[in-house]
Design a protein around this motif. Structure first.
Motif, short mmCIF file in Angstrom:
data_model
loop_
_atom_site.label_atom_id
_atom_site.label_comp_id
_atom_site.label_asym_id
_atom_site.label_seq_id
_atom_site.Cartn_x
_atom_site.Cartn_y
_atom_site.Cartn_z
N ASN A 161 35.62 32.24 34.97
CA ASN A 161 34.35 32.05 35.66
C ASN A 161 34.53 31.28 36.97
O ASN A 161 33.74 31.46 37.91
CB ASN A 161 33.36 31.33 34.75
CG ASN A 161 32.91 32.18 33.58
OD1 ASN A 161 32.97 33.42 33.66
ND2 ASN A 161 32.48 31.55 32.50
N ALA A 162 35.55 30.41 37.02
CA ALA A 162 35.77 29.62 38.24
C ALA A 162 36.13 30.51 39.42
O ALA A 162 35.95 30.10 40.58
CB ALA A 162 36.90 28.61 37.99
N PHE A 163 36.58 31.73 39.16
CA PHE A 163 36.98 32.63 40.24
C PHE A 163 35.91 33.69 40.53
O PHE A 163 36.21 34.74 41.10
CB PHE A 163 38.32 33.28 39.91
CG PHE A 163 39.47 32.31 39.96
CD1 PHE A 163 40.11 32.05 41.15
CD2 PHE A 163 39.86 31.62 38.83
CE1 PHE A 163 41.16 31.14 41.21
CE2 PHE A 163 40.89 30.70 38.87
CZ PHE A 163 41.55 30.45 40.06
N GLY A 164 34.67 33.40 40.14
CA GLY A 164 33.53 34.21 40.57
C GLY A 164 33.48 35.61 40.04
O GLY A 164 33.24 36.55 40.79
N ARG A 165 33.68 35.79 38.73
CA ARG A 165 33.66 37.16 38.20
C ARG A 165 32.25 37.70 38.02
O ARG A 165 32.06 38.88 37.72
CB ARG A 165 34.44 37.25 36.90
CG ARG A 165 33.91 36.40 35.75
CD ARG A 165 34.67 36.71 34.48
NE ARG A 165 34.35 35.79 33.40
CZ ARG A 165 34.71 35.99 32.15
NH1 ARG A 165 35.38 37.07 31.82
NH2 ARG A 165 34.40 35.12 31.20
N GLY A 166 31.21 36.83 38.13
CA GLY A 166 29.84 37.32 38.00
C GLY A 166 29.50 37.72 36.58
O GLY A 166 30.27 37.47 35.65
N ASP A 169 24.90 41.57 36.11
CA ASP A 169 23.44 41.71 36.13
C ASP A 169 22.84 40.95 37.31
O ASP A 169 22.54 41.54 38.34
CB ASP A 169 22.84 41.23 34.81
CG ASP A 169 23.27 42.08 33.63
OD1 ASP A 169 23.26 43.31 33.78
OD2 ASP A 169 23.61 41.51 32.57
N GLN A 170 22.67 39.65 37.14
CA GLN A 170 22.04 38.86 38.19
C GLN A 170 23.05 38.27 39.18
O GLN A 170 22.73 38.03 40.34
CB GLN A 170 21.23 37.69 37.61
CG GLN A 170 19.98 38.12 36.85
CD GLN A 170 20.28 38.44 35.40
OE1 GLN A 170 21.33 38.05 34.88
NE2 GLN A 170 19.37 39.13 34.74
N THR A 171 24.28 38.02 38.74
CA THR A 171 25.27 37.34 39.57
C THR A 171 26.38 38.29 39.97
O THR A 171 27.16 38.73 39.12
CB THR A 171 25.87 36.13 38.82
OG1 THR A 171 24.82 35.28 38.35
CG2 THR A 171 26.78 35.34 39.73
N PRO A 172 26.48 38.63 41.26
CA PRO A 172 27.55 39.53 41.70
C PRO A 172 28.89 38.82 41.76
O PRO A 172 28.97 37.59 41.73
CB PRO A 172 27.10 39.94 43.11
CG PRO A 172 26.30 38.77 43.59
CD PRO A 172 25.60 38.23 42.37
N ARG A 173 29.95 39.59 41.85
CA ARG A 173 31.28 39.00 42.01
C ARG A 173 31.35 38.26 43.35
O ARG A 173 30.73 38.66 44.33
CB ARG A 173 32.37 40.07 41.97
CG ARG A 173 32.64 40.58 40.58
CD ARG A 173 33.85 41.52 40.57
NE ARG A 173 34.15 41.96 39.22
CZ ARG A 173 34.92 41.29 38.37
NH1 ARG A 173 35.49 40.15 38.77
NH2 ARG A 173 35.16 41.74 37.17
#
Length: 268
Positions: A161-166, A169-173
């Protein structure tokens, strides 16, 4: 471009579509011929309709062979372009794909790269109580069925999650960098638990059992981690670290340092 086989959706990423159709969301089979302008209000055309049509026909004639398709793409000159550009680079060269554009690896790719390099394979349980279709254990993040995985290992999930996998749904990569990402690579147990000689099966353990030659150890760690030999300066510096700290601590320090180089988590 999306198609389905055995119930699994395969999607061509934008970097594969863009050379044929720009912008990639302008794909329209009814507008393949640049000599036949599209009806109003359409104005966009594929960038290379003849190539797109030839590739589609070739893919059909190959029996929709995905292995052959990926092999052809990987062996193409465009795919193998270097990130180095001889001469002065200008932003208006981007549409011409004159060089490879550097990108940071995705969260799952970073996880799997660390696993591959260090040689220690994790095992994440996918068999949850009440699951209608339990899955066998998974070791590679690229095989996770969902971005909430691995629910059986919160430590690994936090690293991903720290590397922005999203969350699809609501949170993009998010491929941007952060201090948290740097701290995870430097201190997280997912990394630190794989770089020591006493971590059974680790890359460091293997090379120390194979040889005690400092130069050979340094060259092996560079090749196995960064897929390149060390430069002359790096070879001298690495050998000096080995002499200063000793083979074991030196090899562990070099393995840690290479995992924390920018070129490890960026695709050049």
């Amino acid at each position: 471009i999306q198609f389905s086989r055995a119930g699994v959706n395969y999607i061509w990423e934008e970097f594969m579509v863009e050379p044929f159709v720009s912008p990639s969301n302008a794909f329209d089979l009814a507008r393949l011929d640049p000599r036949n302008p599209p009806p109003a209000p359409w104005t966009l055309q594929p960038t290379n309709p003849e190539l797109l049509n030839a590739m589609a026909l070739w893919f059909q004639q190959s029996g929709y062979n995905l292995r052959l398709l990926m092999m052809t793409i990987a062996k193409s000159n465009a795919y193998q372009l270097s990130s180095n550009y001889p001469g002065e680079w200008r932003l208006d060269y981007v549409p011409y794909y004159a060089r490879k554009l550097v990108r940071r690896l995705k969260a799952e790719e970073i996880h799997d790269a660390v696993v591959q390099v260090t040689g220690i394979l994790p095992s994440y349980s996918m068999d949850y109580q009440g699951s209608l279709y339990p899955l066998p254990p998974i070791s590679w993040a690229m095989k996770f069925p969902d971005t909430t995985e691995p629910r059986s290992n919160g430590t690994a999930a936090q690293f991903l999650n720290a590397f922005g996998r999203g969350n699809r749904d609501q949170t993009p990569r998010d491929s941007s960098g952060s201090v948290l990402q740097a701290l995870n690579m430097m201190n997280h147990s997912f990394v630190m638990g794989r770089i020591h000689a006493n971590n059974n099966g680790s890359n460091v353990q293997w090379i120390l059992r194979y040889t005690s030659n400092p130069v050979t150890i340094v060259e092996h760690l560079f090749l196995s981690t960064l897929s390149r030999p060390p430069t002359a300066e790096e070879r001298v510096t690495g050998a000096e670290v080995m002499r200063w700290l000793g083979n074991q601590r030196g090899a562990e320090a070099i393995q840690w340092a290479l995992l924390n180089k920018l070129e490890f988590i960026f695709n050049y």
